[in-house]
Design a protein around this motif. Structure first.
Motif, PDB file in Angstrom:
ATOM      1  N   SER A  88       0.844  -1.186   0.000  1.00  0.00           N
ATOM      2  CA  SER A  88       0.000   0.000   0.000  1.00  0.00           C
ATOM      3  C   SER A  88       0.882   1.239   0.000  1.00  0.00           C
ATOM      4  CB  SER A  88      -0.946   0.005   1.198  1.00  0.00           C
ATOM      5  OG  SER A  88      -0.215  -0.099   2.394  1.00  0.00           O
ATOM      6  N   MET A  89       0.283   2.377  -0.177  1.00  0.00           N
ATOM      7  CA  MET A  89       1.035   3.618  -0.228  1.00  0.00           C
ATOM      8  C   MET A  89       1.683   3.897   1.135  1.00  0.00           C
ATOM      9  SD  MET A  89      -1.221   5.918  -2.805  1.00  0.00           S
ATOM     10  CE  MET A  89       0.174   6.996  -3.113  1.00  0.00           C
ATOM     11  N   GLU A  90       2.784   4.596   1.109  1.00  0.00           N
ATOM     12  CA  GLU A  90       3.597   4.826   2.299  1.00  0.00           C
ATOM     13  C   GLU A  90       2.820   5.420   3.471  1.00  0.00           C
ATOM     14  OE1 GLU A  90       7.342   7.642   3.311  1.00  0.00           O
ATOM     15  OE2 GLU A  90       7.536   6.417   1.506  1.00  0.00           O
ATOM     16  N   ASP A  91       1.994   6.399   3.229  1.00  0.00           N
ATOM     17  CA  ASP A  91       1.227   7.060   4.291  1.00  0.00           C
ATOM     18  C   ASP A  91      -0.236   6.636   4.313  1.00  0.00           C
ATOM     19  OD1 ASP A  91       3.462   8.472   5.073  1.00  0.00           O
ATOM     20  OD2 ASP A  91       3.003  10.207   3.832  1.00  0.00           O
ATOM     21  N   ALA A  92      -0.531   5.429   3.889  1.00  0.00           N
ATOM     22  CA  ALA A  92      -1.917   4.974   3.758  1.00  0.00           C
ATOM     23  C   ALA A  92      -2.714   5.160   5.047  1.00  0.00           C
ATOM     24  CB  ALA A  92      -1.953   3.514   3.321  1.00  0.00           C
ATOM     25  N   ASP A  93      -2.142   4.804   6.174  1.00  0.00           N
ATOM     26  CA  ASP A  93      -2.873   4.924   7.445  1.00  0.00           C
ATOM     27  C   ASP A  93      -3.257   6.368   7.747  1.00  0.00           C
ATOM     28  OD1 ASP A  93      -2.683   2.197   7.802  1.00  0.00           O
ATOM     29  OD2 ASP A  93      -0.929   2.333   9.107  1.00  0.00           O
ATOM     30  N   LYS A  94      -2.422   7.291   7.375  1.00  0.00           N
ATOM     31  CA  LYS A  94      -2.687   8.714   7.600  1.00  0.00           C
ATOM     32  C   LYS A  94      -3.895   9.189   6.789  1.00  0.00           C
ATOM     33  CE  LYS A  94      -0.646  12.699   5.726  1.00  0.00           C
ATOM     34  NZ  LYS A  94       0.472  13.378   5.156  1.00  0.00           N
ATOM     35  N   TRP A  95      -4.126   8.588   5.624  1.00  0.00           N
ATOM     36  CA  TRP A  95      -5.189   9.034   4.726  1.00  0.00           C
ATOM     37  C   TRP A  95      -6.525   8.336   4.952  1.00  0.00           C
ATOM     38  CZ3 TRP A  95      -4.887  13.352   2.118  1.00  0.00           C
ATOM     39  CH2 TRP A  95      -3.618  13.869   1.852  1.00  0.00           C
ATOM     40  N   ASP A  96      -6.526   7.247   5.701  1.00  0.00           N
ATOM     41  CA  ASP A  96      -7.769   6.521   5.950  1.00  0.00           C
ATOM     42  C   ASP A  96      -8.770   7.416   6.677  1.00  0.00           C
ATOM     43  OD1 ASP A  96      -9.771   4.648   6.366  1.00  0.00           O
ATOM     44  OD2 ASP A  96      -8.665   3.545   7.915  1.00  0.00           O
ATOM     45  N   GLY A  97      -9.923   7.607   6.071  1.00  0.00           N
ATOM     46  CA  GLY A  97     -10.980   8.397   6.689  1.00  0.00           C
ATOM     47  C   GLY A  97     -10.949   9.880   6.384  1.00  0.00           C
ATOM     48  N   VAL A  98      -9.923  10.338   5.703  1.00  0.00           N
ATOM     49  CA  VAL A  98      -9.879  11.754   5.321  1.00  0.00           C
ATOM     50  C   VAL A  98     -10.960  11.984   4.267  1.00  0.00           C
ATOM     51  CG1 VAL A  98      -8.497  13.563   4.216  1.00  0.00           C
ATOM     52  CG2 VAL A  98      -7.425  11.977   5.836  1.00  0.00           C
ATOM     53  N   PRO A  99     -11.861  12.933   4.472  1.00  0.00           N
ATOM     54  CA  PRO A  99     -12.961  13.141   3.524  1.00  0.00           C
ATOM     55  C   PRO A  99     -12.551  13.942   2.287  1.00  0.00           C
ATOM     56  CG  PRO A  99     -13.156  14.678   5.340  1.00  0.00           C
ATOM     57  CD  PRO A  99     -11.966  13.787   5.653  1.00  0.00           C
ATOM     58  N   ASN A 100     -13.360  13.816   1.276  1.00  0.00           N
ATOM     59  CA  ASN A 100     -13.248  14.647   0.062  1.00  0.00           C
ATOM     60  C   ASN A 100     -11.868  14.600  -0.592  1.00  0.00           C
ATOM     61  OD1 ASN A 100     -15.946  15.532   0.504  1.00  0.00           O
ATOM     62  ND2 ASN A 100     -15.134  16.909   2.076  1.00  0.00           N
ATOM     63  N   LYS A 101     -11.400  13.400  -0.902  1.00  0.00           N
ATOM     64  CA  LYS A 101     -10.075  13.240  -1.488  1.00  0.00           C
ATOM     65  C   LYS A 101     -10.058  13.311  -3.016  1.00  0.00           C
ATOM     66  CE  LYS A 101      -9.046   9.451   1.008  1.00  0.00           C
ATOM     67  NZ  LYS A 101      -8.170   8.339   1.460  1.00  0.00           N
ATOM     68  N   LEU A 102     -11.205  13.482  -3.644  1.00  0.00           N
ATOM     69  CA  LEU A 102     -11.241  13.495  -5.108  1.00  0.00           C
ATOM     70  C   LEU A 102     -10.238  14.450  -5.746  1.00  0.00           C
ATOM     71  CD1 LEU A 102     -12.400  12.415  -7.719  1.00  0.00           C
ATOM     72  CD2 LEU A 102     -14.293  14.050  -7.488  1.00  0.00           C
ATOM     73  N   PRO A 103     -10.036  15.665  -5.219  1.00  0.00           N
ATOM     74  CA  PRO A 103      -9.037  16.549  -5.843  1.00  0.00           C
ATOM     75  C   PRO A 103      -7.613  15.979  -5.807  1.00  0.00           C
ATOM     76  CG  PRO A 103     -10.485  17.817  -4.405  1.00  0.00           C
ATOM     77  CD  PRO A 103     -10.789  16.359  -4.164  1.00  0.00           C
ATOM     78  N   LEU A 104      -7.361  14.977  -4.979  1.00  0.00           N
ATOM     79  CA  LEU A 104      -6.039  14.373  -4.865  1.00  0.00           C
ATOM     80  C   LEU A 104      -5.823  13.225  -5.848  1.00  0.00           C
ATOM     81  CD1 LEU A 104      -5.877  14.228  -0.970  1.00  0.00           C
ATOM     82  CD2 LEU A 104      -4.935  16.000  -2.460  1.00  0.00           C
ATOM     83  N   LEU A 105      -6.884  12.801  -6.534  1.00  0.00           N
ATOM     84  CA  LEU A 105      -6.794  11.675  -7.469  1.00  0.00           C
ATOM     85  C   LEU A 105      -5.835  12.001  -8.605  1.00  0.00           C
ATOM     86  CD1 LEU A 105      -7.725   8.934  -8.556  1.00  0.00           C
ATOM     87  CD2 LEU A 105      -9.612  10.123  -9.661  1.00  0.00           C
ATOM     88  N   LYS A 106      -4.835  11.147  -8.771  1.00  0.00           N
ATOM     89  CA  LYS A 106      -3.862  11.296  -9.862  1.00  0.00           C
ATOM     90  C   LYS A 106      -4.293  10.363 -11.000  1.00  0.00           C
ATOM     91  CE  LYS A 106      -0.093  12.330  -6.716  1.00  0.00           C
ATOM     92  NZ  LYS A 106       1.141  11.814  -6.116  1.00  0.00           N
ATOM     93  N   ARG A 107      -4.591  10.936 -12.141  1.00  0.00           N
ATOM     94  CA  ARG A 107      -5.076  10.146 -13.275  1.00  0.00           C
ATOM     95  C   ARG A 107      -3.940   9.571 -14.123  1.00  0.00           C
ATOM     96  NH1 ARG A 107     -10.537  10.748 -14.763  1.00  0.00           N
ATOM     97  NH2 ARG A 107     -11.679  11.865 -13.181  1.00  0.00           N
ATOM     98  N   SER A 108      -2.754  10.129 -14.001  1.00  0.00           N
ATOM     99  CA  SER A 108      -1.632   9.580 -14.772  1.00  0.00           C
ATOM    100  C   SER A 108      -0.337   9.764 -14.031  1.00  0.00           C
ATOM    101  CB  SER A 108      -1.552  10.239 -16.145  1.00  0.00           C
ATOM    102  OG  SER A 108      -1.434  11.632 -16.024  1.00  0.00           O
TER     103      SER A 108
END
Length: 108
Positions: A88-108
């Motif tokens: 999993s990603m390095e900081d996965a635990d830090k991001w669990d439950g953080v709301p509204n992450k759509l702007p962070l989505l990397k498409r490429s």
């Protein structure tokens, strides 16, 4: 019916779900996974395997996250199939439950 990967997968990208999928319908991007709706057989195995609860049947996608149905379908055509578990990603635990992450989505 298909299953949909939603907001909470962004920047977590756990792949426990990939390991149990009998039809290899998961595709991996830089910081998110998607399910190919044309390949998903609605077996539900992935739902319980997701450690952050990011996978839902399409009829049960939480209100406000319906956009992920379109995102999964679109990106499954662009991203490569993932057939085995990866770290999993390095900081996965830090991001669990953080709301509204759509702007962070990397498409490429």
């Amino acid at each position: 019916m298909t299953h949909v990967v939603t907001d909470n997968c962004i920047n977590c990208k756990h792949t426990d779900c990939v390991e149990v999928c009998p039809v290899d319908c998961f595709h991996a991007g830089p910081n998110f996974l998607v399910i190919d709706p044309d390949e998903c057989i609605d077996c539900t195995l992935c739902v319980e395997e997701c450690p952050v609860g990011a996978i839902y049947p399409e009829l049960d996608v939480p209100a406000g996250q319906e956009i992920y149905m379109t995102i999964n379908a679109e990106l499954a055509k662009e991203w490569p199939v993932l057939t085995s578990k990866i770290p999993s990603m390095e900081d996965a635990d830090k991001w669990d439950g953080v709301p509204n992450k759509l702007p962070l989505l990397k498409r490429s």
